[in-house]
Design an enzyme around this catalytic site. Structure first.
Site, short mmCIF file in Angstrom:
data_model
loop_
_atom_site.label_atom_id
_atom_site.label_comp_id
_atom_site.label_asym_id
_atom_site.label_seq_id
_atom_site.Cartn_x
_atom_site.Cartn_y
_atom_site.Cartn_z
N SER A 1 -23.80 26.58 -23.11
CA SER A 1 -23.88 25.83 -21.87
C SER A 1 -22.62 26.00 -21.04
O SER A 1 -21.50 25.84 -21.55
CB SER A 1 -24.10 24.34 -22.18
OG SER A 1 -24.10 23.58 -21.00
N SER A 2 -22.78 26.34 -19.76
CA SER A 2 -21.63 26.42 -18.86
C SER A 2 -21.16 25.01 -18.56
O SER A 2 -21.93 24.19 -18.06
CB SER A 2 -22.03 27.12 -17.55
OG SER A 2 -22.42 28.44 -17.79
N SER B 1 -29.27 21.92 -18.09
CA SER B 1 -28.57 22.67 -19.13
C SER B 1 -29.58 23.30 -20.08
O SER B 1 -30.51 22.66 -20.54
CB SER B 1 -27.64 21.74 -19.91
OG SER B 1 -26.96 22.44 -20.92
N GLY B 2 -29.38 24.60 -20.36
CA GLY B 2 -30.28 25.31 -21.26
C GLY B 2 -31.45 25.95 -20.57
O GLY B 2 -32.34 26.51 -21.22
N GLY C 1 -27.18 21.48 -13.40
CA GLY C 1 -28.04 20.64 -12.60
C GLY C 1 -27.76 19.17 -12.82
O GLY C 1 -26.74 18.79 -13.41
N ASN D 1 -28.17 23.24 -25.39
CA ASN D 1 -27.95 24.65 -25.09
C ASN D 1 -26.77 25.15 -25.91
O ASN D 1 -25.70 24.54 -25.91
CB ASN D 1 -27.67 24.81 -23.59
CG ASN D 1 -27.49 26.26 -23.16
OD1 ASN D 1 -27.66 27.17 -23.96
ND2 ASN D 1 -27.14 26.46 -21.91
N THR E 1 -26.97 30.75 -16.47
CA THR E 1 -25.91 31.74 -16.70
C THR E 1 -26.50 33.13 -16.94
O THR E 1 -25.98 34.13 -16.43
CB THR E 1 -25.05 31.31 -17.89
OG1 THR E 1 -24.48 30.02 -17.62
CG2 THR E 1 -23.94 32.31 -18.15
N GLU F 1 -27.45 15.60 -14.24
CA GLU F 1 -27.27 15.13 -15.60
C GLU F 1 -27.49 13.62 -15.62
O GLU F 1 -26.85 12.88 -14.86
CB GLU F 1 -25.88 15.48 -16.13
CG GLU F 1 -25.70 16.98 -16.34
CD GLU F 1 -24.43 17.32 -17.10
OE1 GLU F 1 -23.53 16.46 -17.18
OE2 GLU F 1 -24.33 18.45 -17.62
#
Length: 1021
Positions: free
Chosen positions: A146-147, A93-94, A370, A143, A98, A372
């Site tokens: 974040s998606s 994340s981050g 990705g 992020n 995206t 986590e």
């Protein structure tokens, strides 16, 4: 390095160090074999413009690593090979996944063509981003955007490569965020957008309050995101709905449900006799109204549930009242379910707007979070990590494993390279039987324990221990379990209140496998996104390990990289293989490798390919081929530039000639000569450039004679806005006393020029008229000068510069100097010869000169500029040092200059020397020699040999040279070769003559070097 398989040593440390160096130099993209590494720069980079989009179209290899290069490769492979393509974007994340997906879709939108329907599809593709981001993205600790869902976006194309459809598959939406967020995080963006951007009417209808009013938003006390304008984003989201084609009433229903979920979260519970009661019955009214249900029905839904029981052949439905914890869980489950339905509705609306009745080609973009690894990892993290494990399995299957299998098929000698094959982890999670995997055990527990919920956690742990407790990638303890993923160890803590419906594990497993099956049908490409720091600041690099991304695994089998080398691809390297190798292809490859002296231990011959051991060996082949291509490209460029120069010179001559056409006679040597512009060599004349602005462009520069009956040499410089007259004076005081220094005599803005006067005869005189005084000048390049002056004057004033052609001219002079102020007259009369004779009397000057070419003489296209130098190439008719061509030999040259300009050799630097006959007749004197007073004026600084010639003085007497066996010649002027096969020399140097050609270009040797040079620059000795 651009591609990290070329690192001298492949290790995690070497990879991290290379990425760091490139990141600090603002290079965020790096290849590592087939994978593009993208490091989040946390700032806007300058190389995502239309210029880069144009640069990378069809030109991937010669440009630096870029996401546009990967996208262009995908798009063109789809069209050429007729195969579907996909790109898998992964990373924490981050890391910028995206944004990477946006750049891919933006590039495809730009480079693909299409009409109105195609443009509509492109608009939907681009507008789907802000819509799905509003409902699927959120601020997290790592992020700000974040998606919180996985997305596979297929852009569908026609056979011609036009995007004419699309499809989105979404999975693993983080529904738990709707009801609960971690510290310093926010709910989904849409909630804050609605609260900030709703109209007054919407606020009233939807019961919009401040964010801290809502329980689902106020748990973390985080409402704002730096750099985010929620109000503006709300309008962008609503516009996206409009573009996608969601009707106005459906848009209103979406907002109603979003607001209804917020109000649903404000329903609180109290306990009465172990049963839950709604704390404030009024809190039911608004969510019931917004969700379109009866208030009492909503109350029943959140405080009780129906259970079906079977006894014998009978079934019975029982209503069970919930306790406070169960009621809160039911309320939250309803909110999560409603939000998931809204999200699915939006995805379906996008798909309906892009749907295509049949599929042809497609490019898929997978944007997924990705691995986590948190302190507490629930079911959602388990599912996310399972999908990532499956994606890693694809990567291994399609790259690493396939690479080594090819070595076996080709029959080459190689050493087995060990890498982690994560199929064992995938089997641990998804096996159906013998032993059952974790998903199967979860399904079983959900099915048997869902009705009661009590003791489910312990039951799950017991069954997992029994099924997979001995697996090398699984460990358990009293309150949880650990899975050894390829990215690291992840602990799972089951919690009864989060026990999922009995279909959840199997449905997530099916989603993951469907996704894998879709990807396996495509040609895959990979982007690994890396987050360089936790501060979210540019140029801040924290030492981070990349093992979890698997980068260090990628180069291992690729280090013995496979390269398809054929006599066809490298045919240009040898005469035997060009244009085609006639013989056994295997022998042709071996011939190529021997031709570049490649060591036999650096390659192996496979059954159908040659395998190169080290990248440097391949570089050798590529470099040799590039040199060949470069050499041929230079030949083509040279021919093209010469062609362009010919056209340019012809156009300039024609434009200049049109100014004098039917008004003035022309000199034979000037009508077809090349225009050069800078005859003083201003680039190497700082003493002259000091008077100009720093970056002022020079259109024309030459030495002229400034005449007020007393000739004075001046350097005349024309720029787009001014002209300058520069003279020389002796310093009278100070440490430089007695030295000659350049002095700016005049600087005139072109708008101040009121006109130009010339005679009708072939002389070189002209008058520049100004408001206060005029300039009576003489220049052998007057046509070029005046044509440029007219052009610049018209650009500045939008008017034509007045030109007057008369044989009696008048000009005004200042009071200072000879004869005082007032007006002077110049009369032009018919005389003899091509050299002007001057006779002064009082305030009148008479100039007599013979007839020139007729006033209606025209420039002949193709005259005077390059044809070749040896018998196959005609000589250029002029040179960059300013040369008109001049006659040679038997005195016929002057007529030939006009009638047969294509035969002229290149001219000398500054003035046309007179003809040399076999009798060595004395030179005709140029006009300046009729009056020797000009010698009293210092002329240092005039442009070297060229200026000396223009003033009529010959160069220094040559030194005697010993008699040589072969013919020799002495340079009359300096010549600077303009091509690799030309010979450069200075004035006075002696050259051995190897060949005298009738074209005018001779071949000679000087200082051990041979080359071509113009014969009219030298004199035989």
């Amino acid at each position: 390095v651009d591609d990290m398989v070329l690192l001298a040593k492949i290790s995690e440390d070497a990879i991290v160090e290379n990425l760091k160096k490139r990141f600090m130099d603002d290079f965020i993209f790096t290849y590592i074999g087939p994978v593009l590494i993208s490091v989040n720069p946390f700032k806007q980079m300058p190389y995502f413009t239309d210029r880069e989009i144009e640069l990378y179209q069809g030109a991937v290899i010669e440009n630096p690593p870029h996401i546009y290069a990967l996208t262009d490769n995908m798009y063109r492979n789809m069209l050429i090979d007729g195969e579907n393509q996909c790109v898998i974007i992964s990373g924490e994340s981050g890391a910028g996944k995206t944004v990477a997906a946006k750049y891919i879709m933006g590039y495809i939108s730009k480079v693909s063509g299409g009409g109105e329907k195609v443009q509509h599809v492109k608009d939907i593709i681009l507008q789907s981003n802000p819509l799905l981001e509003a409902f699927g993205n959120a601020k997290t600790v790592r992020n700000n955007n974040s998606s919180r869902f996985g997305k596979y976006f297929e852009i569908q194309f026609s056979r011609g490569g036009e995007p004419d459809g699309g499809k989105i598959s979404n999975f693993l939406l983080e529904k738990s965020r709707v009801v609960n967020q971690n510290e310093c995080e926010r709910n989904f963006h849409i909630y804050y957008q609605l609260l900030a951007g709703a109209s007054q009417e919407q606020r009233q209808n939807l019961g919009i309050m401040s964010p801290d009013y809502y329980f689902y938003l106020n748990q973390t006390d985080t409402y704002q995101v730096e750099g985010t304008d929620d109000r503006s984003d709300f309008h962008e989201t609503m516009n996206a709905m409009q573009v996608i084609g969601i009707r106005g009433e459906d848009q209103q229903l979406v907002l109603q449900i979003v607001a209804g979920i917020l109000h649903l979260g404000n329903i609180g519970f109290r306990e009465e006799g172990n049963y839950a009661r709604v704390e404030n019955p009024d809190s039911l009214a608004f969510p019931a109204y917004l969700l379109g249900v009866d208030q009492e029905r909503l109350n029943e839904k959140v405080t009780s549930r129906k259970m079906d029981s079977k006894w014998g052949g009978r079934s019975e439905s029982i209503t069970v009242t919930l306790n406070v914890e169960q009621a809160a869980y039911t309320r939250d489950a309803l909110a999560k379910g409603l939000y998931a339905r809204v999200f699915d509705f939006l995805v379906e609306a996008i798909n309906r707007a892009m749907q295509k009745p049949y599929e042809e080609y497609s490019v898929g973009v997978l944007d997924i979070y990705g691995f986590e690894i948190f302190q507490k990892n629930g079911f959602e993290q388990f599912c996310i990590n399972f999908v990532n494990e499956k994606l890693q399995q694809i990567f291994i299957e399609l790259t690493l494993k396939a690479e080594q299998e090819e070595y076996v098929q080709e029959g080459i000698k190689w050493t087995q390279i060990q890498y982690f094959n994560n199929k064992v982890v995938c089997d641990l999670i998804e096996n159906k039987l013998n032993p059952p995997g974790i998903m199967s055990v979860l399904d079983d527990v959900c099915a048997t324990m869902h009705a009661t919920g009590e003791g489910a956690d312990q039951t799950l742990l017991q069954k997992l221990q029994a099924a997979v407790g001995t697996h090398e990638h699984f460990n358990s303890w009293s309150s949880g379990f650990i899975i050894h993923h390829y990215a690291g160890k992840v602990g799972g803590v089951p919690q009864n209140r989060h026990l999922h419906p009995k279909t959840a594990p199997s449905s997530h497993q099916k989603q993951a496998n469907d996704l894998v099956n879709t990807l396996m049908k495509c040609t895959p490409h990979y982007i690994r996104c890396i987050k360089p720091n936790e501060t979210k600041k540019p140029r801040d690099w924290e030492e981070r390990q990349v093992e979890y991304l698997g980068e260090a695994e990628i180069p291992k089998p690729l280090w013995g990289s496979v390269t398809a080398i054929s006599p066809r691809s490298y045919a240009i390297l040898t005469p035997e293989t060009w244009p085609a190798w006639r013989g056994d292809e295997r022998q042709g490859v071996q011939h190529l490798l021997r031709s570049v002296n490649m060591d036999p231990d650096q390659y192996q011959m496979g059954r159908s390919k040659v395998f190169v051991k080290n990248p440097e060996s391949l570089f050798l082949l590529e470099e040799m081929r590039e040199r060949k291509f470069d050499g041929f490209a230079r030949v083509i460029q040279k021919a093209w530039r010469r062609h362009v120069a010919v056209r340019k010179y012809e156009q300039m001559r024609e434009e200049a000639a049109s100014i004098l056409y039917n008004s003035k006679e022309r000199r034979r040597n000037s009508i077809n000569r090349n225009f050069v512009g800078d005859y003083l060599g201003m680039e190497e004349r700082p003493e002259l450039r000091q008077f100009l602005a720093k970056r002022e462009r020079i259109d024309f520069a030459d030495s002229v004679t400034n005449r007020r009956f007393k000739p004075i040499k001046r350097d005349f410089i024309l720029t787009p806005k001014c002209f300058y007259l520069i003279g020389r004076e002796k310093v009278k005081k100070g440490p430089e006393k007695g030295q000659i220094k350049e002095v700016l005599k005049k600087k005139v803005e072109l708008q101040a020029v009121s006109g130009v006067s010339l005679s009708t005869r072939q002389d070189d005189f002209f008058i520049l008229h100004e408001s206060h005084a005029d300039n009576f000048l003489e220049s052998m390049f007057k046509t070029e000068l005046i044509s440029l002056l007219c052009k610049r004057f018209e650009e500045l004033t939008r008017a034509k510069l007045p030109l007057a052609f008369k044989d009696t001219l008048q000009f005004r002079v200042k009071k200072e100097g000879w004869g005082g102020g007032g007006t002077r007259s110049v009369t032009f009369v018919r005389g003899q010869g091509d050299v002007a004779a001057l006779k002064a009397g009082g305030k009148t000057l008479t100039v007599s000169i013979g007839d020139g070419l007729p006033r209606n003489a025209k420039v002949r296209r193709g005259s005077g500029v390059g044809t070749s130098r040896d018998p196959a190439r005609a000589a250029p008719g002029g040179c960059r040092n300013g040369a008109p061509p001049f006659p040679r030999g038997d005195g016929q040259g002057q007529r030939d200059t006009y009638r047969m300009p294509q035969k002229q050799p290149r001219g000398p630097p500054a003035a046309a020397p007179p003809a040399r006959s076999s009798g060595h007749q004395p030179r005709a004197r140029p006009p300046s020699e009729h009056n020797m007073d000009f010698l009293n004026v210092p002329d240092q600084g005039v442009a070297g040999a060229g200026a000396a010639l223009s003033s009529g003085r010959p160069g220094p007497a040559p030194k005697p040279q010993p008699k040589a066996e072969r013919p020799r010649c002495r340079a009359l002027y300096q010549y600077l070769g303009q091509d690799v096969d030309e010979l450069s020399f200075n004035e006075g140097e002696v050259i051995d003559i190897l060949l005298e050609d009738a074209s005018g270009w001779w071949k000679g040797r000087l200082h051990g070097r041979e080359g071509l040079f113009p014969g009219n620059y030298v004199q035989k000795i």
